[in-house]
Design a protein around this motif. Structure first.
Motif, mmCIF file in Angstrom:
data_model
loop_
_atom_site.group_PDB
_atom_site.id
_atom_site.type_symbol
_atom_site.label_atom_id
_atom_site.label_comp_id
_atom_site.label_asym_id
_atom_site.label_seq_id
_atom_site.Cartn_x
_atom_site.Cartn_y
_atom_site.Cartn_z
ATOM 1 N N HIS A 108 90.510 44.703 -60.551
ATOM 2 C CA HIS A 108 90.665 43.794 -58.976
ATOM 3 C C HIS A 108 90.969 45.334 -57.951
ATOM 4 O O HIS A 108 90.571 44.603 -56.673
ATOM 5 C CB HIS A 108 91.670 43.247 -59.483
ATOM 6 C CG HIS A 108 91.829 41.711 -59.753
ATOM 7 N ND1 HIS A 108 92.033 40.687 -59.692
ATOM 8 C CD2 HIS A 108 90.530 41.927 -60.544
ATOM 9 C CE1 HIS A 108 92.118 39.698 -60.835
ATOM 10 N NE2 HIS A 108 91.136 40.686 -61.096
ATOM 11 N N LYS A 134 84.928 46.107 -53.038
ATOM 12 C CA LYS A 134 84.864 45.574 -51.629
ATOM 13 C C LYS A 134 83.951 45.453 -50.649
ATOM 14 O O LYS A 134 84.389 46.449 -49.982
ATOM 15 C CB LYS A 134 86.686 45.686 -51.683
ATOM 16 C CG LYS A 134 87.695 45.709 -53.099
ATOM 17 C CD LYS A 134 89.091 45.183 -52.135
ATOM 18 C CE LYS A 134 90.041 45.417 -53.918
ATOM 19 N NZ LYS A 134 91.379 45.458 -53.959
ATOM 20 N N THR A 149 87.604 38.185 -48.809
ATOM 21 C CA THR A 149 87.347 40.168 -49.267
ATOM 22 C C THR A 149 86.466 39.625 -50.271
ATOM 23 O O THR A 149 87.104 38.701 -51.628
ATOM 24 C CB THR A 149 88.344 40.832 -49.435
ATOM 25 O OG1 THR A 149 89.015 40.853 -48.378
ATOM 26 C CG2 THR A 149 88.489 41.940 -49.832
ATOM 27 N N LEU A 171 85.114 40.570 -54.345
ATOM 28 C CA LEU A 171 84.841 42.064 -55.465
ATOM 29 C C LEU A 171 84.151 42.002 -56.207
ATOM 30 O O LEU A 171 83.252 40.864 -57.155
ATOM 31 C CB LEU A 171 86.841 41.830 -55.753
ATOM 32 C CG LEU A 171 87.454 42.416 -55.274
ATOM 33 C CD1 LEU A 171 88.441 41.045 -53.574
ATOM 34 C CD2 LEU A 171 88.975 41.732 -56.821
ATOM 35 N N LYS A 228 84.319 37.984 -57.940
ATOM 36 C CA LYS A 228 85.568 37.337 -57.239
ATOM 37 C C LYS A 228 85.641 37.596 -55.860
ATOM 38 O O LYS A 228 85.072 38.243 -55.287
ATOM 39 C CB LYS A 228 87.001 37.443 -58.237
ATOM 40 C CG LYS A 228 87.019 37.001 -59.506
ATOM 41 C CD LYS A 228 87.674 37.627 -60.004
ATOM 42 C CE LYS A 228 88.214 37.261 -62.131
ATOM 43 N NZ LYS A 228 87.257 35.533 -62.299
ATOM 44 N N GLN A 284 89.162 37.472 -52.735
ATOM 45 C CA GLN A 284 90.649 37.471 -52.437
ATOM 46 C C GLN A 284 90.737 36.548 -50.949
ATOM 47 O O GLN A 284 89.499 37.442 -50.188
ATOM 48 C CB GLN A 284 90.638 39.118 -52.530
ATOM 49 C CG GLN A 284 92.382 38.976 -52.317
ATOM 50 C CD GLN A 284 92.500 40.715 -52.266
ATOM 51 O OE1 GLN A 284 91.991 41.766 -52.473
ATOM 52 N NE2 GLN A 284 93.955 41.232 -52.641
ATOM 53 N N TYR A 285 91.633 35.661 -51.437
ATOM 54 C CA TYR A 285 91.739 35.233 -49.922
ATOM 55 C C TYR A 285 93.630 34.962 -49.965
ATOM 56 O O TYR A 285 93.954 34.404 -51.026
ATOM 57 C CB TYR A 285 91.024 34.150 -50.181
ATOM 58 C CG TYR A 285 91.200 32.943 -48.605
ATOM 59 C CD1 TYR A 285 91.111 33.323 -47.042
ATOM 60 C CD2 TYR A 285 92.001 31.457 -48.992
ATOM 61 C CE1 TYR A 285 91.701 32.753 -46.280
ATOM 62 C CE2 TYR A 285 91.913 30.904 -47.838
ATOM 63 C CZ TYR A 285 92.146 30.981 -46.624
ATOM 64 O OH TYR A 285 92.290 30.154 -45.255
ATOM 65 N N GLY A 330 95.199 36.769 -50.928
ATOM 66 C CA GLY A 330 96.314 37.571 -51.170
ATOM 67 C C GLY A 330 96.541 36.948 -52.682
ATOM 68 O O GLY A 330 96.691 37.976 -53.577
ATOM 69 N N SER A 331 95.512 36.266 -53.085
ATOM 70 C CA SER A 331 95.261 35.413 -54.075
ATOM 71 C C SER A 331 93.823 35.749 -54.580
ATOM 72 O O SER A 331 93.044 35.699 -53.366
ATOM 73 C CB SER A 331 95.547 33.708 -54.170
ATOM 74 O OG SER A 331 96.235 33.759 -54.097
ATOM 75 N N ILE A 332 93.274 35.443 -55.979
ATOM 76 C CA ILE A 332 92.388 35.757 -56.222
ATOM 77 C C ILE A 332 91.281 34.808 -57.103
ATOM 78 O O ILE A 332 91.848 33.637 -57.184
ATOM 79 C CB ILE A 332 92.080 37.052 -57.905
ATOM 80 C CG1 ILE A 332 92.736 38.357 -57.387
ATOM 81 C CG2 ILE A 332 90.273 37.119 -57.763
ATOM 82 C CD1 ILE A 332 91.805 38.900 -56.412
ATOM 83 N N TYR A 333 90.593 34.274 -56.199
ATOM 84 C CA TYR A 333 89.714 33.331 -56.766
ATOM 85 C C TYR A 333 87.992 33.680 -57.379
ATOM 86 O O TYR A 333 87.484 34.157 -57.228
ATOM 87 C CB TYR A 333 89.539 32.172 -55.243
ATOM 88 C CG TYR A 333 90.611 31.687 -55.134
ATOM 89 C CD1 TYR A 333 91.595 30.313 -55.247
ATOM 90 C CD2 TYR A 333 91.183 32.463 -54.134
ATOM 91 C CE1 TYR A 333 92.677 30.355 -54.842
ATOM 92 C CE2 TYR A 333 92.545 32.180 -53.314
ATOM 93 C CZ TYR A 333 92.939 31.192 -54.023
ATOM 94 O OH TYR A 333 94.940 30.956 -53.316
#
Length: 441
Positions: free
Chosen positions: A318, A323, A359, A361, A369, A371-372, A374-377
């Protein structure tokens, strides 16, 4: 008979004829009197043949046989060994043909048969040598080398990372061209196998350094203006690695010397193994790196390593990825690469406030993926954007003009006009104002 032997024979005859003394003969030949007496006695008893060395014309017992010499020449003429330099060829004979000979012997055999090494040493300009770093991991040098690594003469790029303190290869990766993904792959290998280094040394390729950096003026720098980091520079910053840009190729001479060695050795090794594709070559590199480091790596001045472990809560994939920032539209959807995606969590669309920045990725390792907070979805492709829900519009009320009443001050109040007229333009303005008053009434 050599000239030196002829001189000895002439002096011996003079001694036998009494034309010269032992001391004069010793001084002339530069020998001791004992050796001169031995020479005189030998020529008297055995004749002229005594001055000739007894091993002349005899083959030494440790000399290589003609069969071995012919076998070495025959192996060198094979297609798989034809491009190997003499030093590498000696190692290949010992590894694959069970022929153990010294490098000077191989050199003499091949040169005497008119075979020259494909790697010739030419005089180069000398540069001041930079001292190695004292510890492993203090400086990792990265670079890529385009070359015809396979015998099909098609070029591809080999990305590599070398430790400055030991000269050992930390990672190698083949790619069709020098690219960001190739450098991300070697950095992942370096960090996974050794840890996070303190600094990375690279050239001024746009992968490492934005071309806009040179366009900043002194006033811009003093005012605090900065150029946005490249994707590689951003990844190194997130990992806490200092990225250093080399100004010349000689500054990163250790990896430049590595390319010279690999361009000579690696194509021969790949050809012997029958490897012709990039995928097969990348699988072969691990064994090659181990053998190379065992032969060429040196010990660091200080045994402590400067590599430090990566935190357990950090996913390296990650970070070593592309990014980019996007804005969320209605329905938690966003556009990326002319395709609309939707953020999902546990297989269901995740509600996100519209116009929020996220963000994106992107990596071949995991695809796409988000990033929102602080977490990855994960994301899914949206074939059609959901209809934006809007509140129903209220019907407009007809506008009713308002007419002042008869007793409105506007109708009844008299406007006091100034009595003093300054010029004709003032008189025209007052006349127009008075006329409009009368028209409204």
């Amino acid at each position: 008979m050599t000239q030196n032997e002829r001189n000895k024979l002439y002096i011996a005859r003079c001694l036998l004829d009494g034309k010269m003394t032992i001391s004069e003969a010793a001084e002339t030949l530069g020998l001791s009197e004992r050796q001169v007496k031995r020479l005189k006695k030998g020529v008297k008893e055995y004749g002229e043949a005594f001055v000739i060395h007894k091993n002349r014309g005899r083959k030494p017992p440790h000399a290589l046989s003609d069969e071995i010499k012919n076998l070495v020449v025959e192996k060198k003429n094979l297609e798989k060994y034809s491009r190997a330099n003499f030093s590498h060829f000696q190692e290949l004979l010992e590894e694959y043909e069970s022929i153990s000979l010294s490098k000077p012997s191989i050199y003499r055999i091949l040169v005497s048969n008119g075979i020259t090494s494909p790697k010739k040493h030419t005089k180069i300009k000398l540069h001041k040598r930079r001292k190695r770093k004292p510890r492993r991991g203090m400086l990792v040098i990265v670079d890529a080398s385009p070359h015809a690594w396979f015998f099909n003469n098609e070029e591809c790029s080999l990305h590599g990372a070398v430790d400055d303190a030991t000269g050992e290869i930390l990672a190698l990766f083949f790619a069709p061209n020098e690219c960001l993904e190739g450098y991300f792959r070697i950095m992942k290998t370096v960090i996974s196998n050794n840890g996070v280094p303190l600094a990375v040394y690279a050239d001024r390729h746009t992968i490492f350094r934005s071309p806009k950096t040179d366009k900043l003026s002194l006033e811009d720098e003093l005012s605090g203006k900065r150029v946005k980091a490249t994707q590689f520079g951003r990844a190194m910053s997130e990992l806490g690695i200092n990225l250093i840009w080399a100004k010349t190729a000689q500054a990163k001479g250790r990896i430049e010397r590595l390319w010279e060695t690999l361009q000579s050795r690696l194509p021969v090794e790949l050809n012997i193994a029958g490897i012709t594709t990039i995928e097969e070559a990348n699988a072969f590199l691990a064994a090659f790196i181990s053998k190379y480091n065992e032969k060429f790596a040196v010990e660091p001045r200080e045994p402590q390593s400067a590599f430090h472990n990566l935190d357990d809560n950090i996913n390296l994939d990650h970070i070593l990825c592309i990014k980019e920032t996007r804005q969320v539209d209605h329905g938690s959807a966003f556009s990326y690469g002319s395709v609309y995606y939707r953020v999902i969590r546990n297989g269901k669309p995740m509600p996100i406030i519209p116009k929020v920045k996220i963000t994106v990725l992107k990596s071949p390792q995991f695809g796409l993926k988000v990033q929102y907070s602080g977490s990855i979805y994960d994301v899914e492709v949206v074939e059609q954007l959901p209809v934006k829900e809007t509140a129903p519009k209220q019907p407009k009320k007809p506008r009713i003009p308002i007419k002042p009443a008869e007793n409105h001050p506007w109708r009844t109040k008299t406007i006091a006009f100034p009595t003093t007229i300054y010029d004709e333009s003032d008189r025209e303005i007052l006349d127009a104002l008075y006329s409009s008053r009368l028209a409204w009434r």
